[in-house]
Design a protein around this motif. Structure first.
Motif, mmCIF file in Angstrom:
data_model
loop_
_atom_site.group_PDB
_atom_site.id
_atom_site.type_symbol
_atom_site.label_atom_id
_atom_site.label_comp_id
_atom_site.label_asym_id
_atom_site.label_seq_id
_atom_site.Cartn_x
_atom_site.Cartn_y
_atom_site.Cartn_z
ATOM 1 N N HIS A 163 0.882 -1.179 0.163
ATOM 2 C CA HIS A 163 -0.055 -0.094 0.050
ATOM 3 C C HIS A 163 1.059 1.279 0.009
ATOM 4 C CE1 HIS A 163 -3.235 -2.834 0.620
ATOM 5 N NE2 HIS A 163 -2.671 -3.131 1.474
ATOM 6 N N GLU A 164 2.011 1.201 -0.653
ATOM 7 C CA GLU A 164 2.902 2.429 -0.985
ATOM 8 C C GLU A 164 2.310 3.757 -1.454
ATOM 9 O OE1 GLU A 164 7.199 1.284 -1.224
ATOM 10 O OE2 GLU A 164 6.330 -0.666 -1.942
ATOM 11 N N CYS A 165 1.440 3.402 -2.438
ATOM 12 C CA CYS A 165 0.709 4.467 -3.372
ATOM 13 C C CYS A 165 -0.826 4.560 -3.053
ATOM 14 C CB CYS A 165 0.907 4.094 -4.719
ATOM 15 S SG CYS A 165 2.898 4.248 -5.270
ATOM 16 N N ASP A 166 -1.233 4.161 -1.820
ATOM 17 C CA ASP A 166 -2.680 4.192 -1.467
ATOM 18 C C ASP A 166 -3.139 5.585 -1.684
ATOM 19 O OD1 ASP A 166 -3.251 1.531 -1.375
ATOM 20 O OD2 ASP A 166 -3.709 1.501 0.619
ATOM 21 N N LEU A 167 -2.552 6.553 -0.961
ATOM 22 C CA LEU A 167 -3.022 7.762 -0.874
ATOM 23 C C LEU A 167 -3.221 8.450 -2.356
ATOM 24 C CD1 LEU A 167 -3.778 10.450 0.448
ATOM 25 C CD2 LEU A 167 -1.229 11.054 0.603
ATOM 26 N N GLU A 168 -2.102 8.078 -3.298
ATOM 27 C CA GLU A 168 -2.223 8.669 -4.850
ATOM 28 C C GLU A 168 -3.394 8.118 -5.327
ATOM 29 O OE1 GLU A 168 0.450 7.847 -3.147
ATOM 30 O OE2 GLU A 168 1.852 9.543 -3.323
ATOM 31 N N LYS A 169 -3.462 6.901 -5.159
ATOM 32 C CA LYS A 169 -4.439 5.972 -5.826
ATOM 33 C C LYS A 169 -6.071 6.452 -5.419
ATOM 34 C CE LYS A 169 -5.944 1.894 -4.013
ATOM 35 N NZ LYS A 169 -5.952 0.569 -3.789
ATOM 36 N N LYS A 170 -6.134 6.685 -4.103
ATOM 37 C CA LYS A 170 -7.717 7.053 -3.366
ATOM 38 C C LYS A 170 -7.762 8.516 -4.199
ATOM 39 C CE LYS A 170 -7.510 4.164 0.554
ATOM 40 N NZ LYS A 170 -7.117 4.098 1.912
ATOM 41 N N ASP A 171 -6.847 9.357 -4.082
ATOM 42 C CA ASP A 171 -6.905 10.637 -4.785
ATOM 43 C C ASP A 171 -7.572 10.684 -6.037
ATOM 44 O OD1 ASP A 171 -6.211 11.912 -2.296
ATOM 45 O OD2 ASP A 171 -4.142 12.455 -3.178
ATOM 46 N N TYR A 172 -6.938 9.678 -6.855
ATOM 47 C CA TYR A 172 -7.371 9.464 -8.364
ATOM 48 C C TYR A 172 -8.829 8.881 -8.385
ATOM 49 C CZ TYR A 172 -7.534 7.907 -12.970
ATOM 50 O OH TYR A 172 -7.781 7.713 -14.408
ATOM 51 N N LEU A 173 -8.984 8.147 -7.608
ATOM 52 C CA LEU A 173 -10.438 7.296 -7.752
ATOM 53 C C LEU A 173 -11.472 8.435 -7.015
ATOM 54 C CD1 LEU A 173 -9.371 3.612 -6.706
ATOM 55 C CD2 LEU A 173 -10.009 4.450 -9.123
ATOM 56 N N GLY A 174 -11.204 9.017 -6.329
ATOM 57 C CA GLY A 174 -12.170 9.918 -5.829
ATOM 58 C C GLY A 174 -12.258 11.329 -6.665
ATOM 59 N N LEU A 234 -11.996 10.725 -10.123
ATOM 60 C CA LEU A 234 -12.969 10.171 -10.877
ATOM 61 C C LEU A 234 -14.519 10.123 -10.417
ATOM 62 C CD1 LEU A 234 -10.693 7.101 -12.282
ATOM 63 C CD2 LEU A 234 -11.298 9.160 -13.525
ATOM 64 N N LYS A 235 -14.924 9.639 -9.302
ATOM 65 C CA LYS A 235 -16.165 9.659 -9.000
ATOM 66 C C LYS A 235 -16.601 11.071 -8.729
ATOM 67 C CE LYS A 235 -18.657 7.634 -5.029
ATOM 68 N NZ LYS A 235 -18.535 6.928 -3.583
ATOM 69 N N SER A 236 -15.723 12.073 -8.427
ATOM 70 C CA SER A 236 -16.770 13.179 -8.453
ATOM 71 C C SER A 236 -16.645 13.937 -9.656
ATOM 72 C CB SER A 236 -15.744 14.076 -7.414
ATOM 73 O OG SER A 236 -14.548 14.436 -7.868
ATOM 74 N N SER A 237 -16.029 13.350 -10.594
ATOM 75 C CA SER A 237 -15.940 13.972 -12.146
ATOM 76 C C SER A 237 -16.803 13.195 -12.996
ATOM 77 C CB SER A 237 -14.915 14.569 -12.574
ATOM 78 O OG SER A 237 -14.104 13.176 -12.780
ATOM 79 N N SER A 238 -17.649 12.504 -12.382
ATOM 80 C CA SER A 238 -18.522 11.458 -13.310
ATOM 81 C C SER A 238 -17.718 10.743 -14.146
ATOM 82 C CB SER A 238 -19.543 12.263 -14.143
ATOM 83 O OG SER A 238 -20.351 12.996 -13.158
ATOM 84 N N HIS A 239 -16.441 10.191 -13.660
ATOM 85 C CA HIS A 239 -15.610 9.264 -14.431
ATOM 86 C C HIS A 239 -15.214 9.872 -15.688
ATOM 87 C CE1 HIS A 239 -16.001 6.049 -11.557
ATOM 88 N NE2 HIS A 239 -17.434 6.290 -11.387
ATOM 89 N N LYS A 240 -14.864 11.244 -15.654
ATOM 90 C CA LYS A 240 -14.207 11.809 -16.866
ATOM 91 C C LYS A 240 -12.590 12.088 -16.311
ATOM 92 C CE LYS A 240 -18.190 14.581 -18.608
ATOM 93 N NZ LYS A 240 -19.328 13.826 -18.286
ATOM 94 N N SER A 241 -11.808 11.143 -17.211
ATOM 95 C CA SER A 241 -10.577 11.014 -16.503
ATOM 96 C C SER A 241 -9.739 12.306 -17.077
ATOM 97 C CB SER A 241 -9.972 9.788 -17.200
ATOM 98 O OG SER A 241 -9.886 9.834 -18.587
ATOM 99 N N GLU A 242 -10.123 12.820 -17.754
ATOM 100 C CA GLU A 242 -9.439 13.864 -18.450
ATOM 101 C C GLU A 242 -9.289 15.073 -17.301
ATOM 102 O OE1 GLU A 242 -13.239 14.603 -20.227
ATOM 103 O OE2 GLU A 242 -11.919 12.809 -20.337
#
Length: 98
Positions: free
Chosen positions: A29-40, A42-50
């Motif tokens: 879990h060395e990059c969990d914070l970065e992963k959670k930020d990215y997934l969060g 995505l969730k808040s932007s209706s999965h618009k990755s750009e």
């Protein structure tokens, strides 16, 4: 009886890992914070990755720094310089307003 495996494969043959696309899981879990930020994001932007590119970049940079994936230039992964990204976002904003 056939000499092959259960699904027709050859027994004892060693699998060959792919060159790209698969990388070690982050068991520590060395990059969990970065992963959670990215997934969060995505969730808040209706999965618009750009809209979440900065989080994606940070996550990939973390994985590379922890040797969880091969080190590559960010431009090889689809990331340009920050000024280029901002300029393209400004263009898109102008185009949307018309």
């Amino acid at each position: 009886m056939s000499a092959g495996g259960a699904f027709g494969g050859t027994r004892g043959a060693r699998p060959v890992p792919p060159e790209k696309g698969v990388f070690p899981l982050d068991h520590m879990h060395e990059c969990d914070l970065e992963k959670k930020d990215y997934l969060g994001c995505l969730k808040s932007s209706s999965h618009k990755s750009e809209k979440c590119r900065q989080f994606s970049r940070k996550y990939l940079e973390c994985r590379m720094s922890k040797n969880l994936m091969a080190k590559q230039e960010m431009s090889d992964l689809g990331f340009g310089k920050e000024s280029e990204i901002e300029a393209s976002e400004d263009k898109n904003t102008v185009m949307i307003r018309d």
